[in-house]
Design an enzyme around this catalytic site. Structure first.
Site, PDB file in Angstrom:
ATOM      1  N   GLY A  93       2.794 -13.554 -58.784  1.00 15.85           N
ATOM      2  CA  GLY A  93       3.514 -12.586 -59.619  1.00 15.85           C
ATOM      3  C   GLY A  93       4.972 -13.017 -59.677  1.00 15.85           C
ATOM      4  CB  ALA A  94       6.794 -15.179 -61.758  1.00 12.43           C
ATOM      5  N   GLY A  95       7.454 -11.560 -61.480  1.00  9.21           N
ATOM      6  CA  GLY A  95       8.301 -10.516 -62.070  1.00  9.21           C
ATOM      7  C   GLY A  95       9.576 -10.337 -61.248  1.00  9.21           C
ATOM      8  CB  ILE A 149       8.848  -7.767 -56.474  1.00  9.19           C
ATOM      9  CG1 ILE A 149       9.010  -6.315 -56.913  1.00  9.19           C
ATOM     10  CG2 ILE A 149       8.858  -7.829 -54.944  1.00  9.19           C
ATOM     11  CD1 ILE A 149       7.970  -5.357 -56.327  1.00  9.19           C
ATOM     12  CG  ASP A 201       3.345 -14.193 -63.797  1.00  4.36           C
ATOM     13  OD1 ASP A 201       3.963 -13.325 -63.149  1.00  4.36           O
ATOM     14  OD2 ASP A 201       2.657 -13.929 -64.812  1.00  4.36           O
ATOM     15  CB  ILE A 239       4.303  -5.975 -52.838  1.00  2.00           C
ATOM     16  CG1 ILE A 239       4.763  -6.688 -51.551  1.00  2.00           C
ATOM     17  CG2 ILE A 239       5.391  -5.045 -53.335  1.00  2.00           C
ATOM     18  CD1 ILE A 239       6.151  -7.323 -51.618  1.00  2.00           C
ATOM     19  NE  ARG A 248      12.644   3.187 -51.720  1.00  2.00           N
ATOM     20  CZ  ARG A 248      11.583   2.795 -52.415  1.00  2.00           C
ATOM     21  NH1 ARG A 248      10.391   3.319 -52.160  1.00  2.00           N
ATOM     22  NH2 ARG A 248      11.707   1.898 -53.373  1.00  2.00           N
ATOM     23  CG  HIS A 307       3.912   2.849 -50.807  1.00  2.00           C
ATOM     24  ND1 HIS A 307       5.168   3.151 -50.347  1.00  2.00           N
ATOM     25  CD2 HIS A 307       4.097   2.189 -51.982  1.00  2.00           C
ATOM     26  CE1 HIS A 307       6.072   2.693 -51.207  1.00  2.00           C
ATOM     27  NE2 HIS A 307       5.445   2.118 -52.209  1.00  2.00           N
TER      28      HIS A 307
HETATM   29  C1  LMR Z   1       8.417   1.703 -54.545  1.00  2.00           C
HETATM   30  O1  LMR Z   1       8.197   2.534 -53.652  1.00  2.00           O
HETATM   31  O2  LMR Z   1       9.551   1.399 -54.904  1.00  2.00           O
HETATM   32  C2  LMR Z   1       7.259   1.006 -55.188  1.00  2.00           C
HETATM   33  O3  LMR Z   1       6.055   1.473 -54.664  1.00  2.00           O
HETATM   34  C3  LMR Z   1       7.289   1.104 -56.666  1.00  2.00           C
HETATM   35  C4  LMR Z   1       7.037   2.495 -57.194  1.00  2.00           C
HETATM   36  O4  LMR Z   1       6.353   2.590 -58.213  1.00  2.00           O
HETATM   37  O5  LMR Z   1       7.539   3.476 -56.657  1.00  2.00           O
END
Ligand code: LMR
EC number: 1.1.1.37
Length: 320
Positions: free
Chosen positions: A10-12, A14, A34, A119, A152, A176
């Site tokens: 994936g070459a976006g 991230i 990619d 990811i 975070r 997540h």
């Molecule tokens: C994030 O937490 O930043 C990632 O999972 C991207 C998203 O869609 O929130």
């Protein structure tokens, strides 16, 4: 011994940031893959031209051919679609599941000895599907979630107490998604648990509750601000921290989406728990004692992940 090989699928945004960080840290040579022709090649060429300015030695190549990931030591998967404002991560399940199938098969055929970090969202379901499609051992396939969510949480806590983020250590468990479980009892400022700091009058329960809520919605907050996609600097930094733990046999304890096999009374799925990462991949799942509230929160999060796994199985019968 030659250089290590880091393959980025994936070459976006991230993928490009991962390539830059991996090269700057000289983790090894980088292969950026990619399916879109020209993009990985163009980004690799641009990144290669950073090397003379910054003085790092890493060969960076772009490719559309899975054969070029052969022999990779670490693979970080960001392929797939990111959400836009108004979407949940779960809305990406159908489209990204198909991408995980292609990626898993590419890894299986070309780099079955790699340590794979996923990811792509919805994270806990996609890492599970990627493991199924690739057939790699469970301890060699792991999801990047808790490191990002904890980063975070740590940032908000450092801000609230006006202290260096270096002294802050936080834990976020569970999936997540919006049901993730930031665990304040195990979150500390230089060893002092956050609830004790509240008792000392350095913050209030209302403010900590608001930080917990903001952490849960941390990805969505950035999606809403960007308008066109999702966060990429902190997700990339988190993936690199996990890769370094593996490559350097650092024995770090990091919250990751790992395969649970009886731990926490759970099995058969990937969910965010503290794990020890070293040269053996996920060498151990660390079982911390949870109070009733955290246990209940984890269960809600696990139930949400299970629903996604059922949806994956319904969409792709080979997973059932
Ligand atoms: C994030 O937490 O930043 C990632 O999972 C991207 C998203 O869609 O929130």
């Amino acid at each position: 011994m030659g250089r290590k090989k880091i393959a980025l699928i994936g070459a976006g945004n991230i993928g490009g940031t991962l390539a830059l960080l991996a090269a700057q840290k000289e983790l090894g040579d980088v292969v950026l893959f990619d399916v879109v022709e020209g993009v990985p090649q163009g980004k690799a060429l641009d990144l290669s031209q950073v090397a003379p300015v910054q003085g790092f030695d890493a060969k960076i190549t772009g490719t559309n051919d899975y054969a070029d990931i052969a022999g990779a030591d670490v693979i970080i998967v960001t392929a797939g679609v990111a959400r836009k404002p108004g979407m949940s991560r779960d809305d990406l399940l159908g489209i990204n599941l198909k991408v995980m199938k292609a990626v898993g098969e590419g890894i299986k055929a070309n780099a079955p000895d790699a340590f794979v970090i996923c990811i792509t969202n919805p994270l806990d379901a996609m890492v599970w599907a990627l493991r199924e499609f690739s057939g790699l051992p469970h301890n060699k396939v792991v999801g990047m979630a808790g490191v990002l969510d904890s980063a975070r949480f740590s940032h908000f806590i450092a801000d609230e107490f006006d202290v260096s983020v270096k002294d802050v250590n936080t834990f976020v468990l569970g999936g997540h998604g919006d049901t993730m479980v930031p665990v304040t009892r195990y979150s500390t400022v230089n060893g002092i648990p956050v609830p004790d700091l509240v008792k000392m009058g350095l913050s209030s329960q209302e403010k900590i509750d608001a930080i917990v809520k903001r952490t849960r919605g941390g990805g969505g907050e950035i999606v809403a601000l960007l308008g066109t996609g999702s966060a990429f600097y902190a997700p990339a930094a988190s993936g690199i921290a996990m890769a370094e733990a593996y490559l350097g046999d650092q024995k770090r304890i990091l919250p990751c989406a790992a395969y649970v096999d009886g731990q926490y009374g759970l099995d058969g799925l990937y969910v965010g728990v503290p794990v020890l990462i070293g040269a053996g991949g996920v060498e151990k799942i660390v079982e911390i004692a949870l109070d009733d509230e955290d246990k209940a929160g984890l269960q809600v999060s696990v139930d949400a992940v299970k629903e996604l796994l059922d949806a994956c199985k319904a969409l792709d019968p080979s997973l059932a």
